[in-house]
Structures are given as C-alpha cells and as structure tokens.
Design an enzyme around this catalytic site. Structure first.
Site, PDB file in Angstrom:
ATOM      1  N   SER A  69       0.797  -1.232   0.000  1.00 51.01           N
ATOM      2  CA  SER A  69       0.000   0.000   0.000  1.00 51.01           C
ATOM      3  C   SER A  69       0.830   1.283   0.000  1.00 51.01           C
ATOM      4  CB  SER A  69      -0.921   0.027   1.225  1.00 51.01           C
ATOM      5  OG  SER A  69      -1.849  -1.025   1.161  1.00 51.01           O
TER       6      SER A  69
ATOM      7  N   HIS B  85      -4.812  -2.108  -4.266  1.00 55.41           N
ATOM      8  CA  HIS B  85      -4.405  -3.437  -4.738  1.00 55.41           C
ATOM      9  C   HIS B  85      -5.529  -4.410  -4.418  1.00 55.41           C
ATOM     10  CE1 HIS B  85      -3.936  -4.445  -0.563  1.00 55.41           C
ATOM     11  NE2 HIS B  85      -3.244  -3.332  -0.407  1.00 55.41           N
TER      12      HIS B  85
HETATM   13 ZN    ZN Z   1      -2.581  -5.099   3.201  1.00 56.17          ZN
END
Ligand code: ZN
Length: 534
Positions: free
Chosen positions: A134, A396
């Site tokens: 992230s 993601h």
């Molecule tokens: Zn994560």
C-alpha cells in the site's frame, strides 16, 4: 499519452455532430442500396419487453447524455476514495451482500460508485514488486510516480530504509499542491492516520513503519503530519492512530499507552501550532466529540478516534468511547472543506477492507466495503458532477475468490448450493470430491478456517494457529460474522493479489480514467481536472 486522451475526449464530445454530417452526405450519394434497419418492434415481443433489453437501452440513453468536460481545472473539488485491498472480487461480493441485505438476490444490485458513468482498470505493481504493497501504490496515486514497495513519497532510486537517500529524493503530493493553491484539504481513514495510504498524503519516508520513530536525521510520520508545511496545513484529519502522537508514559481516554519514545505529545503540539495561527483548532477523539463539531466555528479539525486502527464497521458498536462511521466522517469532512471558494482536495480511505482479508474474514472485508460504498453515496449526494471529480479505486487486490456454481441469489457468504440436478427435487448443498461442502468465497492463502461465533472482529484469528487446507465445515454457519474462510496455502496472514483493480469516476475529467492504465495516472487526472498543475 495525455494528448491522445484529450484528442479522444474531443472526438467523443463532438462524435454526434460528425456522425450526423457523415450520414447526411452518404444519403445523397448512395441512397439506392440502403438496407432497411430493424427497429425494436421487429424483434420478438418477449425479447423487446424483457427488462434486460429495456434496462440496457435506458443505460445507453443515460450514458449518451453524460457530458465530457476536458477543461483543465474544471473540478473545483477532487475527492479520491481508496478502498484498501478492494479488488474486483471484493466489489462483486460486496455488491451481492449489499443487495442480499436488502432482501434481493444480490447479483443485479449496484453499489453507489458502480452507477458512475466512467470506469477503467488500474495496474497496481510497484517498481520492484509484481504484487504491490500500500505504500508504493498510495505514492503512485498521490504523487504521480510509481515507486518501491514500503516507501512513501520518495522515488524508486531510494532503497527502503535509506534515510539520507530519502531526504534527497522526495516527491510532492497532490495535497501539497492543493494547499499551495489555497484549497482546503482533508484526510479521512478508518486505519491509523499514520498508516501507508493516509500517510502518503503528507509524509515522505523511505520506510512506512516509521509511524512514531525514525533514525536520526529523518522525521517519523506522525511528526511530519503535525509539521506539514504546505499552505496553511491540512484542514481536516480524521482516523485512528492516537498512539503514534502520544508519549509512551501517557495513557489515552480508552486506557491505551502512547508509543513515542521522545516524550513529545504531538496532539498538544498540533493544537498549539494551529491555535497560534489564529483559527479555532479542534481536537476530538470519540463519538461525542464528533457529534459536537461546530462546522462554522472549526478552522482545523484533528479527530483521532482509536489508539490503533478504528473498528471494523460491523464491530463499531463495541467501541468504548464510540467511533463515527466512514460515511459520517466523509459527510462531515465535506461540510468542513466546502467553506472555501477555491475548492478542496479530500482523500478518504476505507483502510480495513484490507485487514479483514489479511485475517481471512470475508465478512469483515465485505461489510467494510459496503460501508465504503455508503460513504461514496454521501459524497455523490453532497456534491455536484458539474464541479466535483470523485474517483473511487483500490490500491491493490486480495486473494479472495468467488467460485463454484452457486444458484442465483445463494447467500454470498454461504456454502455453495447448486441449481437442481436433473431429477433432484430441491437445490442442494454441493459436495467436493472429498465429500465435504465448500463455500463460494475462499482464499488462495492465509490462516485458513476458524469460527468465532458472532464475533465481529476479524483480528481474533491471529490468536490461533494456521489451519489451511480442506476442513469439514458441515456444522459451521459460514454466514455468521465470526466465520473465517478456508485457505489453500498456509501463511500467517493472507496476502495482497497482483491482478488489476477497478477505478470508477464521476465529474470533470472522469472519462480520462477509461481504459487500462498505470496507477500513477490517477494523480495526473486529478492534477489536470483539479487544476493542481498547469
Ligand atoms: Zn494489506
């Protein structure tokens, strides 16, 4: 690439006119052999009267009426929603769950952002990692440059953890650009406000873990938030993470200790800094404080509602001091930011979809995703598509999958129940080749099966050992909140996944996100439409 996009945009905008000229010309030249076009009335009645047929024609009419605005700076306001870990399968499953919660089959339901006119796909890899983390992905979205996993707003040449290198290669963020233009800015997250995604709005560090301490020469993330120098500082900050702002010998209102070794109380430092600046700087840390916000009399707001992350949405009622929901925080942030004629930039992260998945709890991941859709609805309702660009995406994906051949309307968290086999009187629970039932949702890796009754906190799972592989779940109510799905590969935490994520958008510049694009394009669309860069 940008130029091509604008050209395409103009072609789309003027498409109607071009087509009209062309057909007028061809009529005079070649009218003799024009075949008769079928109209809908030529089609079988069952076909043209079908709701699938009608709804799709209505959708085309709606899509044709959408205006495309390429004007640089046309978006006075920009709101970026990031569902941390909200991959495509999460969106599909959340949509079905939300529909089923309303008593519908679910598959046909639309989450708020799925009604937006433009969508595309985003490639999420980091410069050094096929499946990203992230920090690198948030940097791509907020600085316009892809970088390594684990680093925030430093470029890809800096090694993770290299303090000296990071000081030489910082990246400027969309929040800084907006502040320098005199816009108001806000950051909202259900995770710690020093966690990777929210930190990417304001901090520059070569290690995302430096939330409350950093090596000599570098500043930790919490300190960077309080010292943020662009414009007049971030106007609205709400999330979790009090512990990184408090010294370790200080206990907070919920009985949790601070983490800081340097003895500095950064909450007091924030209040002093902004009070000195002359405005009314308000610090709040619970539901009562949130309910008491006086929008007209608040110039700067810092809300830290938990020592670490805020609760999962489904677990929120168990909080001692009370926490606002993501949709409530989003609505309040917009009210507070909307006070400037120059507009605002707001980042909203649903930070715990990701945590639900890591713990192998589809229940917590999906209920947080549904709440994120509620928050987007609040933003759509309180802004205009004329002057506000709203972008919804994920940083993601996760390895959760939707599998088997469940019958239409089968509970998304349930065991797979198939359509009637020939001769079978009722739909029946499907059995795998090992004779055991299986759920529609499973994970490719992680801690694996466990069941904590009606617990609404996925993090319970970390108390117990990994139990991956097939289990006998015959006796488990897999739809209950404490159920954790089976996983194939045993790991101490389920992982991110590397496939593309979706992006949905409404407002000026929204069409620029169509197609399959690199994640850093998101910054450039915000910079163009929001007038952040010439
Ligand atoms: Zn994560």
């Amino acid at each position: 690439m940008q130029l091509n996009r604008f050209t395409l945009g103009f072609a789309l905008a003027f498409g109607v006119t071009l087509a009209a000229c062309h057909s007028g010309k061809s009529e005079t030249v070649a009218s003799e052999a024009a075949p008769t076009k079928a109209t809908a009335s030529h089609l079988p009645e069952t076909q043209r009267n079908s709701s699938w047929f009608q709804d799709a024609r209505d959708a085309i009419a709606d899509a044709s009426a959408v205006t495309i605005n390429n004007q640089p700076g046309a978006a006075r306001n920009v709101i970026l929603f990031v569902g941390d870990g909200m991959g495509i399968s999460t969106v599909t499953a959340a949509r079905i769950l939300a529909g089923q919660q309303q008593g519908k089959p679910g598959e046909e339901y639309q989450l708020s952002f799925e009604k937006m006119p433009f969508a595309g796909l985003i490639k999420t890899y980091n410069t050094n990692q096929q499946t990203p983390d992230s920090a690198g992905t948030a940097t791509a979205m907020l600085s316009g440059v892809k970088t390594k996993a684990g680093v925030l707003n430093v470029d890809e040449t800096v090694a993770r953890g290299d303090c000296a290198g990071s000081l030489e290669r910082p990246l400027t963020t969309a929040v800084e650009l907006a502040e320098e233009l005199g816009k108001r800015t806000g950051i909202v997250s259900t995770a710690r406000i020093t966690h990777a995604t929210p930190a990417a709005a304001y901090a520059k560090v070569p290690e995302r873990g430096w939330e409350h301490a950093a090596p000599t020469g570098c500043k930790d993330i919490a300190t960077q938030m309080v010292e943020f120098a662009a414009g007049d500082g971030v106007d609205v900050i709400m999330g979790g993470g009090r512990r990184s702002f408090l010294p370790k010998d200080v206990t907070d209102s919920e009985g949790k200790s601070g983490k800081r070794e340097d003895g500095i109380n950064l909450i007091e430092a924030w209040q002093e800094r902004y009070s000195r600046a002359g405005g009314n700087a308000v610090y709040i840390e619970d539901q009562a404080g949130f309910d008491g916000i006086d929008v007209t009399d608040t110039d700067k707001l810092l809300g830290l509602f938990a020592s670490s992350h805020m609760r999962y949405e489904a677990d929120r009622q168990n909080d001692k001091a009370g926490e606002p929901s993501l949709s409530a925080m989003t609505g309040k942030a917009i009210e507070l930011l909307n006070k400037s004629e120059r507009g605002y930039f707001l980042l909203v992260e649903s930070g715990r979809i990701d945590h639900g998945h890591h713990a192998g709890s589809a229940f917590n991941a999906l209920t947080d995703a549904v709440e994120m859709a509620n928050a987007v609805q609040v933003a759509m309702d309180s802004t205009s598509a004329e002057d506000t660009l709203i972008i919804v995406t994920a940083d993601h994906s996760h390895v959760m999958t939707i599998a088997g051949y469940p019958t239409r309307g089968n509970p998304i968290l349930g065991k797979v129940v198939t359509n009637n086999r020939e001769g079978a009187p009722e739909p029946e629970v499907a059995l795998a080749a090992d004779g055991k039932p299986y759920t529609t949702i499973t994970y490719a890796n992680g801690l694996g099966h466990a069941h904590y009754g009606d617990s609404t906190d996925a993090d319970d799972r970390y108390e117990d050992p990994v139990s991956a592989g097939r289990q006998d779940i015959s006796a488990s109510d897999t739809e209950s909140s404490g159920y954790h799905q089976e996983a194939l590969v045993p790991l101490g935490s389920e992982t991110h996944a590397g496939e593309d994520v979706g992006v949905w958008a409404r407002g000026p510049g929204a069409h620029l996100l169509s197609g399959t694009n690199e994640q850093n394009l998101i910054f450039h669309v915000m910079a163009h439409a929001g007038g952040l860069l010439e």
